[in-house]
Design a protein around this motif. Sequence first.
Motif, mmCIF file in Angstrom:
data_model
loop_
_atom_site.group_PDB
_atom_site.id
_atom_site.type_symbol
_atom_site.label_atom_id
_atom_site.label_comp_id
_atom_site.label_asym_id
_atom_site.label_seq_id
_atom_site.Cartn_x
_atom_site.Cartn_y
_atom_site.Cartn_z
ATOM 1 N N GLU B 150 7.379 5.175 -4.340
ATOM 2 C CA GLU B 150 6.349 5.591 -4.084
ATOM 3 C C GLU B 150 5.569 5.105 -5.612
ATOM 4 O O GLU B 150 4.292 4.899 -5.492
ATOM 5 C CB GLU B 150 6.139 7.031 -4.041
ATOM 6 C CG GLU B 150 5.949 7.623 -2.607
ATOM 7 C CD GLU B 150 6.161 8.794 -2.483
ATOM 8 O OE1 GLU B 150 6.042 9.762 -3.366
ATOM 9 O OE2 GLU B 150 6.176 9.210 -1.112
ATOM 10 N N ILE B 151 6.079 5.414 -6.699
ATOM 11 C CA ILE B 151 5.735 5.007 -8.029
ATOM 12 C C ILE B 151 5.301 3.696 -7.975
ATOM 13 O O ILE B 151 4.042 3.245 -8.530
ATOM 14 C CB ILE B 151 6.575 5.743 -8.999
ATOM 15 C CG1 ILE B 151 6.536 6.969 -9.161
ATOM 16 C CG2 ILE B 151 6.004 4.900 -10.333
ATOM 17 C CD1 ILE B 151 7.489 7.632 -10.245
ATOM 18 N N SER B 154 2.147 2.856 -5.891
ATOM 19 C CA SER B 154 1.021 3.395 -6.248
ATOM 20 C C SER B 154 0.221 2.475 -6.935
ATOM 21 O O SER B 154 -1.062 2.576 -7.064
ATOM 22 C CB SER B 154 1.001 4.831 -6.669
ATOM 23 O OG SER B 154 1.978 4.736 -7.769
ATOM 24 N N PHE B 155 0.630 1.519 -7.946
ATOM 25 C CA PHE B 155 -0.020 0.549 -8.552
ATOM 26 C C PHE B 155 -0.634 -0.459 -7.681
ATOM 27 O O PHE B 155 0.274 -0.842 -6.946
ATOM 28 C CB PHE B 155 0.999 -0.169 -9.500
ATOM 29 C CG PHE B 155 1.387 0.565 -10.791
ATOM 30 C CD1 PHE B 155 0.516 0.592 -11.872
ATOM 31 C CD2 PHE B 155 2.316 1.411 -10.661
ATOM 32 C CE1 PHE B 155 1.018 1.180 -12.884
ATOM 33 C CE2 PHE B 155 2.616 2.055 -11.820
ATOM 34 C CZ PHE B 155 1.916 2.100 -13.195
ATOM 35 N N PRO B 156 -1.682 -0.751 -7.840
ATOM 36 C CA PRO B 156 -2.357 -2.099 -7.185
ATOM 37 C C PRO B 156 -1.403 -3.204 -7.749
ATOM 38 O O PRO B 156 -1.199 -3.351 -8.889
ATOM 39 C CB PRO B 156 -3.749 -2.245 -7.726
ATOM 40 C CG PRO B 156 -4.163 -0.991 -8.133
ATOM 41 C CD PRO B 156 -2.935 -0.330 -8.651
#
Lengths: 320, 313
Positions: B150-151, B154-156
């Motif tokens: 998830e981490i 979550s970055f483009p």
Amino acid sequence: MLTYIIRRVLILIPMAFVICFLVYLGLELTPGDAVSHMINPDAAGSMNPAQLEALRQSLGLGQPFHVRFWSWFTNLLQGNFGYSMSGGVPIANIIATRLPATLELAAVALVFSTVIGSLLGVVSALKRGSKTDSALTVIGMLGVSIPEFFFGLVAISIFALNLGWFPVGGRSMPGYLTLWDRLPHMVMPAMVLSIMLTAGVMRYARSSMLDALSRDFIKTARSKGLPEWRVNLLHGFRVALTPVVVLIGFRLPVLIGGSVIIEQVFQWPGIGNEFISAVRSQDYPVVMTIALLSVMAVLVASLIVDILTAVIDPRVRLGE
Amino acid sequence: MSGPNYPTTRRRTRLDAQFDRIRAREEAGLAKSGGGSRAVKKFLNNRLAVFGLVVFAIIIFASVFAPLLTPYDPNKIDLRGMLQAPSWEHWFGTDRTGRDLFARVLYGGRISILVGLGSAVLAAIIGVLIGVYTGYVGGWLDALAMRVSEIFMSFPQIILVLMLVSILGQSLLNLMLIFTLTGWGGIYRMARARMLSLREEEYVLALRSFGLSRPLIAYKHMLPNALGPIMVNITLSTAAFILQEAGLSFLGLGVPLSIPTWGNILNVAQDIRVLQTNWWIWLPVGVVISLFVLSVNFIGDGLRDATDPSQQG
């Protein structure tokens, strides 16, 4: 509903914290610290090492890692993002001047792609299996396969250099600042930025519409003897559109990614442009801050999407 | 579904025509039974997928056998033949230092495809290794892997890639590592989701009651049932990585400029003068990238339709 929202926010907070921590870790691991940003290397070479050390101590750089992280983090919450390595400008100022340009472009692209994409998708679904449908599918595929910057280059070459309809790049001519003057500058970057998004929305809208049309209530509407356009528009389209609107939130990463490259192609003075030049000059504080802000934007968008979905569809919040 | 004798006035579709042909062949006793898997047949029936496969094969062969197709060295500078328009001698013309662009496109394809396909396969290996096991076992390991992915997700993606490029520096290997690191999340989630549904199957229960070890059940017996979607995912992420490599190299932040890649050839098109007067430098290579990515996407779509009946629209 309220408990659902609270639960979602509670999941989000530790994640945002961990991401902040990782970004800070990256910042610590990269060469250079606040002192090397403040004093240029030539001056630092001639300075007394003891003086430099004293400066480091006074800035709190000698403190243990967790103390430094905490002070960085609390500053962050107050909107104090630190300073750029080149020129020592506060990063918050850089962002404040650059953000409007990016938002302007993103908003136009978002509206355009949503309207056009869902229209084309619905047409495609209504004419399923026809020539129009396959043509639209192929066009959509072209839209996601051709590199965005290549679209940009072709657009500049045709519409700016050969036809001279639009300016080559930039956001405005010096001295002309009204929206009307700036409009020609915005056309090409906004359109090119929309292409990939539109293709995505179209695909999604098509399958969503097909799904809606296969439901029982459509059969009911038909058997009531409603005219076909009413069945499609008032019953099918309305149901199909809700997930498409929710999709906007999920498109944010694509939009951010796209604008990084498009702003560079058209020399648009936005955040993406700043990000690229920071990466080029290895201005780590700026790189990290912009990255962090983009993640936070994505997280907040996904939270809003989740809440909206829960509002629309009770099964989501009651499930799990 | 309606056969050919169905009494309606609706227009005949392609499906009807196909059905008629099959009937005709059956009646003539020509229909073969068996032979080749159903998925392969379905894939070959998809015109776009076959088109994709043909284009894909042509570009791969041209890149691999580049030395046979062009006598030029992609890095050989010829200052007397700078910026020549396409001719019989130089099919795609020459660039600002007189390097033959046809040779650069062919040799550049090797690196670009290597980066795209290589990173996609690496990302798939990591994603599948983690996803298959944690998805089957569940528990804290699963929760941890999920949070980590998830981490990352979550970055483009391009922001994360550029951030890592600025930290790690530019090189071919770094770029592949970065793509792998930023790309494993998608395939991990897909593999995990597949495992979560396979876990409830009875054959898994049977294997477990035989006392087979968990990795053995997960990797040897469950993984093969998820291969279809994994293949689809590899093709689609190959397309995405090739686009990203081109974008990064175009910006001058991807593969070092000394190595010819599709993106690096396009790099000079940032100069307005090149854009205006030397179309042959950027147009052919842009078309080649687009064709290649398009073909990979068509193949991916065809594979999805062929392997996963529930995904058809």
